[in-house]
Design a protein around this motif. Structure first.
Motif, mmCIF file in Angstrom:
data_model
loop_
_atom_site.group_PDB
_atom_site.id
_atom_site.type_symbol
_atom_site.label_atom_id
_atom_site.label_comp_id
_atom_site.label_asym_id
_atom_site.label_seq_id
_atom_site.Cartn_x
_atom_site.Cartn_y
_atom_site.Cartn_z
ATOM 1 N N LYS A 256 13.242 2.531 -9.712
ATOM 2 C CA LYS A 256 14.459 2.920 -9.018
ATOM 3 C C LYS A 256 15.635 2.703 -9.960
ATOM 4 O O LYS A 256 15.513 1.959 -10.947
ATOM 5 N N THR B 156 7.273 -2.531 -7.677
ATOM 6 C CA THR B 156 7.077 -1.175 -8.212
ATOM 7 C C THR B 156 5.597 -0.816 -8.195
ATOM 8 O O THR B 156 4.741 -1.644 -8.541
ATOM 9 N N TYR B 157 5.295 0.411 -7.808
ATOM 10 C CA TYR B 157 3.911 0.885 -7.851
ATOM 11 C C TYR B 157 3.606 1.302 -9.295
ATOM 12 O O TYR B 157 4.134 2.296 -9.800
ATOM 13 N N LYS C 16 5.954 10.901 -14.450
ATOM 14 C CA LYS C 16 6.829 10.412 -13.390
ATOM 15 C C LYS C 16 6.947 8.905 -13.487
ATOM 16 O O LYS C 16 5.944 8.187 -13.524
ATOM 17 N N SER C 17 8.177 8.404 -13.515
ATOM 18 C CA SER C 17 8.435 6.965 -13.508
ATOM 19 C C SER C 17 8.724 6.510 -12.086
ATOM 20 O O SER C 17 9.442 7.197 -11.341
ATOM 21 N N ASN C 18 8.180 5.383 -11.704
ATOM 22 C CA ASN C 18 8.377 4.852 -10.350
ATOM 23 C C ASN C 18 9.534 3.862 -10.271
ATOM 24 O O ASN C 18 9.705 3.198 -9.239
ATOM 25 N N HIS D 72 2.832 6.252 -14.116
ATOM 26 C CA HIS D 72 4.090 5.517 -14.340
ATOM 27 C C HIS D 72 4.122 4.909 -15.745
ATOM 28 O O HIS D 72 5.119 5.015 -16.462
ATOM 29 N N ASP E 124 1.050 2.697 -11.579
ATOM 30 C CA ASP E 124 -0.200 3.390 -11.863
ATOM 31 C C ASP E 124 -0.133 3.920 -13.299
ATOM 32 O O ASP E 124 0.865 3.745 -14.004
#
Length: 578
Positions: free
Chosen positions: A215, A131-132, A211-213, A137, A134
């Protein structure tokens, strides 16, 4: 050059003992974690500026802590610190402890409940699902639903770390002067961190840019991992507490030993707890300024009977005992774990509770540091008093003492005590050793001029001019407050103890036979960086208690000393300017 380096090292000398290997590992790992937390909090604080500043700060932190070395150091420190904390908790013979120690333990045991989930959603997500992660996130996952828990975690981690830092640094003599500044920082940093991340998260949420990264399904899987990890951690904590409870049951129903505290009473205890813990469990008054870490000697105890059944002192304990020149039957109660009956006598008893300020005053328990000690005495005082009225003697003596004290304080010295016509002064208490010795040498010049001024002022009252003798020596000494503890509103002043004091007194006495204004040891001149050959005559002086003669310089006139001090000041100013 080597002598100067060694002197600087001695000036930085801290507490009496450096602790066992276990304690050093716990301290070192704790400092790594504090460094990580500090950078993390400062990164949060950048949210008060902008979201971009926060992300730039995170990129910098990632360079450090996401490198191979940084990752190994961070998680190695976390594993070591947590493991040793659990081990120390399991070995506790009692949960009776000072309030600050109980608070630190409670906070430490609370951290995993909130921290493991945070780690899983950040580093865990990177490792498990690439997961990215940042700041957008992270903040999106925290605000608003988890804001309160994250804020509580931030405060718990910070307070736990600051308690540990405080009770480590308080044993260093420089810490007290910096403590107010550290206190301000300790309050400002978490406040800025809280306002920083919350304001950044709110801004993202208000403009709908959170924004959540993750999935689908990843966050749920990480929550399961966190639950398993929490179960393991708190299972280990439960085992530690069960171990302590088992000891309690063993104490009540199993084999026990007898520990007789001379002057108090005999108590029963199972083998395992330290002597300090046994005293605490049974409300026997015992001192422990460092919290039972083996870094001070206030819990030192004389073993009157049964000493042969004890394990020999560890290297850390032996270091402390050597520093205080303890006898063979003296041990540190926090390091001794009795296995058989003992008869003991604690050597430092708390007595009535001390005022809070006195308890936190490091000089109440003694501080070892390099200082200069000066003795000043009036020559021919007995002859001065023989043919004068008492009022005249008091007037002359007061004028003399006022002048001497004024000269000492003008150069930054501290008056230790006034003994009739004699004065003892300390130098380097509030500055470094080298500067303190130069101040003391400057006082010799100032005293010579002050006595000359007094003689001119009292020329009509004196049959002969006043003369003084000065002795100056330097080295390691014990600084402490001896006597009154402040309970009645009066507290003893600071005094010095040790060989340095004895030698300085004998140098002052030797000025009589050498017909000198002052006698200064060569050690003082070398440490101060003053050219010795320019200020006086070199002598070899036999000092009682020393196997070899002491190299000293007899000063008859202060002109050479004044010139040398001026040259040293100019050299220092030139070096600073350069």
């Amino acid at each position: 050059m080597l002598a100067k380096v060694a002197a600087r090292r001695r000036e930085r000398k801290g507490p009496a003992g450096s602790g066992s290997l276990e304690q050093r590992l716990r301290l070192a790992s704790g400092l790594v974690l504090v460094a990580f937390v500090l950078l993390h909090f400062l990164n949060h604080a950048l949210g008060n500026i902008s979201f971009g500043a926060m992300q730039a700060g995170q990129d910098f932190r990632y360079m450090i802590w996401h490198s191979t070395a940084g990752t190994g150091l961070l998680y190695g420190a976390l594993a070591i610190h947590a493991g040793l904390a659990l081990w120390k908790t399991a070995r506790r013979g009692t949960l009776i402890m000072p309030k600050w120690e109980a608070l630190q333990l409670f906070l430490g045991l609370s951290i995993p409940f909130l921290l493991i989930r945070h780690i899983m959603n950040t580093r865990g997500a990177e490792v498990a699902f690439a997961t990215y992660v940042d700041y957008r996130h992270v903040l999106s996952g925290l605000w608003p639903d988890n804001a309160l828990l994250q804020s509580v975690l931030l405060l718990i981690v910070w307070i736990h770390g600051m308690i540990g830092l405080h009770y480590w640094l308080r044993l260093y003599d420089w810490y007290r002067s910096w403590q107010p500044a550290f206190l301000v920082l300790a309050g400002a940093i978490p406040l800025l961190a809280l306002t920083g991340w919350i304001s950044a998260a709110r801004r993202l949420h208000l403009v709908d840019e959170d924004k959540s990264n993750f999935k689908p399904g990843e966050q749920e899987a990480l929550a399961e991992f966190a639950s398993v990890a929490n179960g393991i951690v708190y299972g280990l904590i439960g085992l530690c507490l069960a171990f302590i409870a088992g000891r309690k049951l063993w104490k009540r129903y199993g084999g026990r030993i007898s520990i007789a505290f001379a002057g108090e009473r005999a108590v029963r205890s199972p083998p395992g707890p330290t002597l300090l813990e046994i005293g605490r469990m049974n409300r026997v008054p015992m001192m422990s300024v460092c919290g039972g870490r083996g870094r001070c000697s206030t819990c030192r105890t004389m073993i009157l009977e049964g000493g042969e059944t004890l394990d020999p002192p560890s290297a850390a304990e032996q270091s402390v005992l050597k520093r205080i020149h303890a006898g063979e039957n003296v041990r540190l109660a926090c390091q001794v774990r009795p296995r058989a009956d003992l008869l003991v006598r604690p050597l430092i008893l708390p007595g009535k509770p001390l005022p809070a300020a006195a308890f936190h005053d490091r000089y109440r328990w003694g501080v070892e540091r390099q200082i200069g000690v000066m003795f000043i005495d009036m020559r021919g005082f007995t002859r001065l008093t023989e043919s004068r009225l008492a009022f005249d003697v008091v007037f002359i003596l007061n004028r003399y003492i006022d002048g001497v004290v004024k000269a000492i304080r003008a150069d930054g010295g501290m008056v230790d005590k006034v003994m009739g016509d004699g004065v003892m002064a300390l130098y380097g208490v509030n500055t470094n050793y080298r500067s303190g010795l130069r101040q003391a040498l400057s006082t010799i010049v100032r005293l010579a001029k002050e006595i000359e001024a007094i003689n001119q002022e009292l020329e009509g009252h004196l049959g002969e001019p006043l003369r003084i003798g000065i002795g100056l020596h330097g080295g390691p000494s014990i600084l402490g407050r001896i006597g009154l503890d402040g309970r009645g509103g009066v507290e003893s002043g600071l005094t010095a103890l040790g060989d340095v004091v004895n030698v300085a007194s004998r140098l002052e006495n030797a000025t009589k036979d050498n017909e000198a204004l002052a006698i200064v040891s060569n050690e003082v001149l070398e440490a101060a960086g003053i050219a010795a050959e320019e200020i006086g005559e070199v002598r070899e002086l036999a000092v009682r208690g020393r196997s070899a003669p002491l190299k000293v310089f007899a000063i008859h006139d202060v002109a050479g000393l004044e010139t040398s001090l001026g040259s040293a000041r100019r050299e220092r100013s030139g070096g600073s300017a350069a």
